[in-house]
Design a protein around this motif. Sequence first.
Motif, short mmCIF file in Angstrom:
data_model
loop_
_atom_site.label_atom_id
_atom_site.label_comp_id
_atom_site.label_asym_id
_atom_site.label_seq_id
_atom_site.Cartn_x
_atom_site.Cartn_y
_atom_site.Cartn_z
N VAL A 1 4.42 15.15 -23.37
CA VAL A 1 3.82 14.41 -24.48
C VAL A 1 2.61 13.65 -23.95
O VAL A 1 2.70 12.93 -22.96
CB VAL A 1 4.83 13.43 -25.11
CG1 VAL A 1 4.18 12.65 -26.23
CG2 VAL A 1 6.06 14.18 -25.61
N VAL B 1 2.80 18.50 -26.44
CA VAL B 1 2.66 17.81 -27.72
C VAL B 1 1.65 16.69 -27.51
O VAL B 1 1.88 15.77 -26.72
CB VAL B 1 4.01 17.25 -28.21
CG1 VAL B 1 3.81 16.49 -29.52
CG2 VAL B 1 5.03 18.37 -28.39
N LYS C 1 2.12 18.63 -37.08
CA LYS C 1 3.52 18.28 -37.34
C LYS C 1 4.27 19.52 -37.79
O LYS C 1 3.66 20.48 -38.28
CB LYS C 1 3.63 17.17 -38.38
CG LYS C 1 2.82 17.39 -39.65
CD LYS C 1 2.73 16.09 -40.46
CE LYS C 1 1.79 16.26 -41.65
NZ LYS C 1 1.56 15.00 -42.36
N GLN D 1 2.79 9.29 -34.63
CA GLN D 1 3.61 9.41 -33.43
C GLN D 1 5.01 9.91 -33.77
O GLN D 1 5.63 10.64 -32.98
CB GLN D 1 3.69 8.06 -32.71
CG GLN D 1 4.42 8.12 -31.38
CD GLN D 1 3.79 9.07 -30.38
OE1 GLN D 1 2.56 9.13 -30.28
NE2 GLN D 1 4.60 9.82 -29.66
N ARG E 1 -1.51 14.05 -29.25
CA ARG E 1 -2.13 13.47 -30.44
C ARG E 1 -3.12 12.39 -30.02
O ARG E 1 -2.97 11.76 -28.95
CB ARG E 1 -1.12 12.89 -31.42
CG ARG E 1 -0.32 11.71 -30.89
CD ARG E 1 0.67 11.17 -31.93
NE ARG E 1 0.00 10.57 -33.06
CZ ARG E 1 -0.36 9.27 -33.12
NH1 ARG E 1 -0.12 8.46 -32.10
NH2 ARG E 1 -0.94 8.78 -34.19
N ALA F 1 5.03 13.61 -33.63
CA ALA F 1 4.98 14.11 -32.25
C ALA F 1 6.33 13.93 -31.57
O ALA F 1 6.80 14.83 -30.86
CB ALA F 1 3.88 13.37 -31.48
#
Length: 269
Positions: free
Chosen positions: A234, A208, A120, A219, A210, A222
């Motif tokens: 993403v 990005v 983050k 989330q 995760r 992100a």
Amino acid sequence: MTLALHRHGPDGVPLVLLHGFPLDARMWDDVVAELPGLPVVTVDAPGFGASPRPDDVARAVGRSAEPALETYADAVAAALHEAGVDRAVVAGLSMGGYAVLALAERHRGLLAGVGLLDTKATADDDAARANRLTVAAAAESAGAAAVAPMLTQVLGATTQAERPEVVERMRSWLAAAPPVGIAWAQRAMAARPDRLFTLEDLAVPALVLRGAEDGSAPQEAASTMSAALTDAEVVVVPRAGHMSAVEAPGPVAAALRGLYERCAQGSVG
């Protein structure tokens, strides 16, 4: 030596991978194995793996010994420059992502692309900062035992239930984490500022990513980073937690290859 670099694959503009806390470059081994034909460089953070102690790293880059991610970023840039690398696609997971953000602020010309994995851009709140400082102090008195409770925090529920070999590997890595590195890194992360602004005019391809079960980098974090970037893909990796690269190396490697290829299309060098 500023930091230890580990080269994999052919020569060329590399994909540089920065590991999460409190591990070292071995964290990326399974991902690297899924990236044949790509020039990859993995890096040990100050005080981890084969890299020097943090005080020595700070001295090498002309900074004070105060723990700071800026020191880490400067050392990454210096080590790459020493190795003849002046342009790279740089991706980091968790703490490694914080270092990527510091690179974007301090060494933007190095970056041909960025990967922000399970991380983050915001600073810690007061509670998170206090917890980091507590862990840092505990590492100095109790060693690696200070990070043992992280096991269930960094691995997703699916991994904990279905992948005992990954759980045991992570347990062994945590037990071997170096106390000096733990303390330095926790204090450096506690001191980091909000760096969302560094992404707002970062005109390079970005990833990005995760793990869907990551409770540490939600989330929302992100989405905030991807919204600030101009060219972001993403990716959410199912059935993985905060250590997505360890828990699901195949999907993470595929996403990183995609990032590298996007950068190559835009003349990665």
